[in-house]
Design a protein around this motif. Structure first.
Motif, PDB file in Angstrom:
ATOM      1  N   ALA A  17       0.827  -1.202   0.000  1.00 53.19           N
ATOM      2  CA  ALA A  17       0.000   0.000   0.000  1.00 53.19           C
ATOM      3  C   ALA A  17       0.862   1.253   0.000  1.00 53.19           C
ATOM      4  N   LEU A  18       1.888   1.277   0.835  1.00 55.00           N
ATOM      5  CA  LEU A  18       2.769   2.442   0.904  1.00 55.00           C
ATOM      6  C   LEU A  18       3.481   2.666  -0.422  1.00 55.00           C
ATOM      7  N   SER A  19       3.972   1.593  -1.012  1.00 55.29           N
ATOM      8  CA  SER A  19       4.674   1.686  -2.290  1.00 55.29           C
ATOM      9  C   SER A  19       3.749   2.200  -3.395  1.00 55.29           C
ATOM     10  N   LEU A  20       2.528   1.664  -3.437  1.00 58.19           N
ATOM     11  CA  LEU A  20       1.581   2.061  -4.470  1.00 58.19           C
ATOM     12  C   LEU A  20       1.130   3.505  -4.272  1.00 58.19           C
ATOM     13  N   TRP A  21       0.886   3.897  -3.038  1.00 59.97           N
ATOM     14  CA  TRP A  21       0.471   5.273  -2.744  1.00 59.97           C
ATOM     15  C   TRP A  21       1.542   6.255  -3.187  1.00 59.97           C
ATOM     16  N   HIS A  22       2.801   5.983  -2.827  1.00 65.05           N
ATOM     17  CA  HIS A  22       3.902   6.873  -3.208  1.00 65.05           C
ATOM     18  C   HIS A  22       4.076   6.929  -4.722  1.00 65.05           C
ATOM     19  N   GLU A  23       3.979   5.787  -5.394  1.00 65.13           N
ATOM     20  CA  GLU A  23       4.173   5.761  -6.847  1.00 65.13           C
ATOM     21  C   GLU A  23       3.093   6.569  -7.555  1.00 65.13           C
ATOM     22  N   CYS A  24       1.852   6.415  -7.128  1.00 64.07           N
ATOM     23  CA  CYS A  24       0.762   7.172  -7.754  1.00 64.07           C
ATOM     24  C   CYS A  24       0.906   8.655  -7.491  1.00 64.07           C
ATOM     25  N   LYS A  25       1.258   9.021  -6.268  1.00 68.44           N
ATOM     26  CA  LYS A  25       1.447  10.432  -5.934  1.00 68.44           C
ATOM     27  C   LYS A  25       2.581  11.036  -6.756  1.00 68.44           C
ATOM     28  N   LYS A  26       3.641  10.278  -6.928  1.00 72.87           N
ATOM     29  CA  LYS A  26       4.775  10.763  -7.718  1.00 72.87           C
ATOM     30  C   LYS A  26       4.370  11.011  -9.164  1.00 72.87           C
ATOM     31  N   LEU A  27       3.590  10.086  -9.724  1.00 67.82           N
ATOM     32  CA  LEU A  27       3.161  10.244 -11.118  1.00 67.82           C
ATOM     33  C   LEU A  27       2.181  11.396 -11.284  1.00 67.82           C
ATOM     34  N   ALA A  28       1.392  11.650 -10.242  1.00 67.83           N
ATOM     35  CA  ALA A  28       0.388  12.718 -10.331  1.00 67.83           C
ATOM     36  C   ALA A  28       0.979  14.107 -10.127  1.00 67.83           C
ATOM     37  N   THR A  29       2.148  14.184  -9.522  1.00 61.66           N
ATOM     38  CA  THR A  29       2.761  15.490  -9.257  1.00 61.66           C
ATOM     39  C   THR A  29       3.131  16.187 -10.565  1.00 61.66           C
ATOM     40  N   GLY A  30       2.530  17.344 -10.781  1.00 62.27           N
ATOM     41  CA  GLY A  30       2.799  18.111 -11.991  1.00 62.27           C
ATOM     42  C   GLY A  30       2.173  17.552 -13.248  1.00 62.27           C
ATOM     43  N   ASN A  31       1.320  16.530 -13.100  1.00 64.15           N
ATOM     44  CA  ASN A  31       0.668  15.923 -14.269  1.00 64.15           C
ATOM     45  C   ASN A  31      -0.818  16.287 -14.243  1.00 64.15           C
ATOM     46  N   GLU A  32      -1.199  17.247 -15.072  1.00 63.87           N
ATOM     47  CA  GLU A  32      -2.585  17.711 -15.074  1.00 63.87           C
ATOM     48  C   GLU A  32      -3.553  16.645 -15.559  1.00 63.87           C
ATOM     49  N   ARG A  33      -3.068  15.657 -16.287  1.00 69.90           N
ATOM     50  CA  ARG A  33      -3.943  14.616 -16.814  1.00 69.90           C
ATOM     51  C   ARG A  33      -4.252  13.536 -15.792  1.00 69.90           C
ATOM     52  N   LEU A  34      -3.527  13.537 -14.670  1.00 70.22           N
ATOM     53  CA  LEU A  34      -3.737  12.511 -13.654  1.00 70.22           C
ATOM     54  C   LEU A  34      -4.104  13.185 -12.334  1.00 70.22           C
ATOM     55  N   ASN A  35      -5.397  13.268 -12.083  1.00 70.83           N
ATOM     56  CA  ASN A  35      -5.907  13.808 -10.825  1.00 70.83           C
ATOM     57  C   ASN A  35      -6.499  12.644 -10.041  1.00 70.83           C
ATOM     58  N   LEU A  36      -5.789  12.201  -9.025  1.00 72.03           N
ATOM     59  CA  LEU A  36      -6.199  11.004  -8.296  1.00 72.03           C
ATOM     60  C   LEU A  36      -7.532  11.189  -7.583  1.00 72.03           C
ATOM     61  N   PHE A  46      -9.422   7.034  -2.810  1.00 74.06           N
ATOM     62  CA  PHE A  46      -8.155   6.604  -3.406  1.00 74.06           C
ATOM     63  C   PHE A  46      -7.365   5.746  -2.420  1.00 74.06           C
ATOM     64  N   MET A  47      -7.304   6.166  -1.160  1.00 72.06           N
ATOM     65  CA  MET A  47      -6.585   5.379  -0.154  1.00 72.06           C
ATOM     66  C   MET A  47      -7.242   4.020   0.067  1.00 72.06           C
ATOM     67  N   ARG A  48      -8.576   3.988   0.036  1.00 69.76           N
ATOM     68  CA  ARG A  48      -9.268   2.704   0.187  1.00 69.76           C
ATOM     69  C   ARG A  48      -8.936   1.766  -0.973  1.00 69.76           C
ATOM     70  N   VAL A  49      -8.909   2.332  -2.198  1.00 71.40           N
ATOM     71  CA  VAL A  49      -8.589   1.537  -3.380  1.00 71.40           C
ATOM     72  C   VAL A  49      -7.170   0.985  -3.276  1.00 71.40           C
ATOM     73  N   VAL A  50      -6.245   1.807  -2.833  1.00 69.11           N
ATOM     74  CA  VAL A  50      -4.864   1.365  -2.659  1.00 69.11           C
ATOM     75  C   VAL A  50      -4.789   0.223  -1.647  1.00 69.11           C
ATOM     76  N   MET A  51      -5.502   0.355  -0.539  1.00 73.50           N
ATOM     77  CA  MET A  51      -5.499  -0.699   0.479  1.00 73.50           C
ATOM     78  C   MET A  51      -6.127  -1.994  -0.046  1.00 73.50           C
ATOM     79  N   ARG A  52      -7.204  -1.871  -0.822  1.00 70.44           N
ATOM     80  CA  ARG A  52      -7.833  -3.077  -1.376  1.00 70.44           C
ATOM     81  C   ARG A  52      -6.897  -3.784  -2.343  1.00 70.44           C
ATOM     82  N   ALA A  53      -6.190  -3.014  -3.190  1.00 75.73           N
ATOM     83  CA  ALA A  53      -5.246  -3.628  -4.130  1.00 75.73           C
ATOM     84  C   ALA A  53      -4.107  -4.310  -3.384  1.00 75.73           C
TER      85      ALA A  53
END
Length: 211
Positions: A17-36, A46-53
């Motif tokens: 969960a921590l790894s996935l949360w950080h990776e998604c946040k990193k990709l979303a930073t400065g990316n207008e096309r990816l609003n989590l 979003f956090m619930r989805v990360v925990m379920r995955a």
């Protein structure tokens, strides 16, 4: 859980969960096309989805991964690598649809030792030296292959391939002889790995493939 399976590890769930949360946040930073928040109707969802995955992958892994063949500490490995592998498999915006097929895709990207006994499409490529002296074949190779559905091409099935590609039929096992120049000669196809090993043992008594 069966006796042959590991119990799900809460530390590994946390690492995933921590790894996935950080990776998604990193990709979303400065990316207008990816609003989590928009993708998942809010940051809390979003956090619930990360925990379920993360939980689903750990539960799946406890059944399908041969942990005895790993050199890494499992929770640390998940914290280091799970997020990037998961996003590579399905994108940061599609995590709500994470299922068992995606678990296998992620396992491939992580190079994990997936058990081949559960009916999963698992690539195998193994070579064993030929113990028979004077044979034209220096070794024998067992390789998973599959047939393209729109033509007569047979291709190797490897870890780099999509395991559920609709353009191909189900994987099966090809037995090949390997000569001194490394050239492969197709001998036969079999439905299972065990059947391929059995045939190789008839052709080269004493040959030893891995289990």
């Amino acid at each position: 859980m069966s006796d042959e399976s590991e119990q799900p590890d809460p530390a590994a769930v946390f690492g995933c969960a921590l790894s996935l949360w950080h990776e998604c946040k990193k990709l979303a930073t400065g990316n207008e096309r990816l609003n989590l928040s928009e993708c998942y109707n809010g940051g809390d969802e979003f956090m619930r989805v990360v925990m379920r995955a993360a939980t689903r992958f750990e539960n799946w892994a406890s059944l399908h991964i041969a942990f005895e063949n790993l050199d890494d500490v499992w929770p640390y490995m998940m914290e280091d690598k799970f997020g990037a592998a998961c996003v590579s498999a399905m994108g940061a915006e599609n995590l709500a649809h994470f299922d068992d097929n995606d678990c296998l895709r992620v396992a491939f990207r992580l190079g994990l030792p997936v058990k081949s006994s559960a009916g999963l499409p698992v690539p195998i490529a193994r070579i064993a030296p030929n113990p028979v002296a004077g044979s034209v074949f220096q070794s024998f190779r067992i390789q998973t292959v599959r047939d393209a559905l729109d033509d007569e091409i047979t291709e190797p099935f490897t870890l780099d391939d999509e395991p559920f590609d609709e353009n191909f039929g189900a994987p099966y096992f090809g037995l090949y002889g390997v000569d001194a120049d490394g050239m492969l000669e197709h001998i036969a196809d079999r439905r299972t790995y065990a059947e391929s090993v059995s045939l190789a043992q008839k052709l080269a008594p004493g040959i030893a493939f891995g289990a």
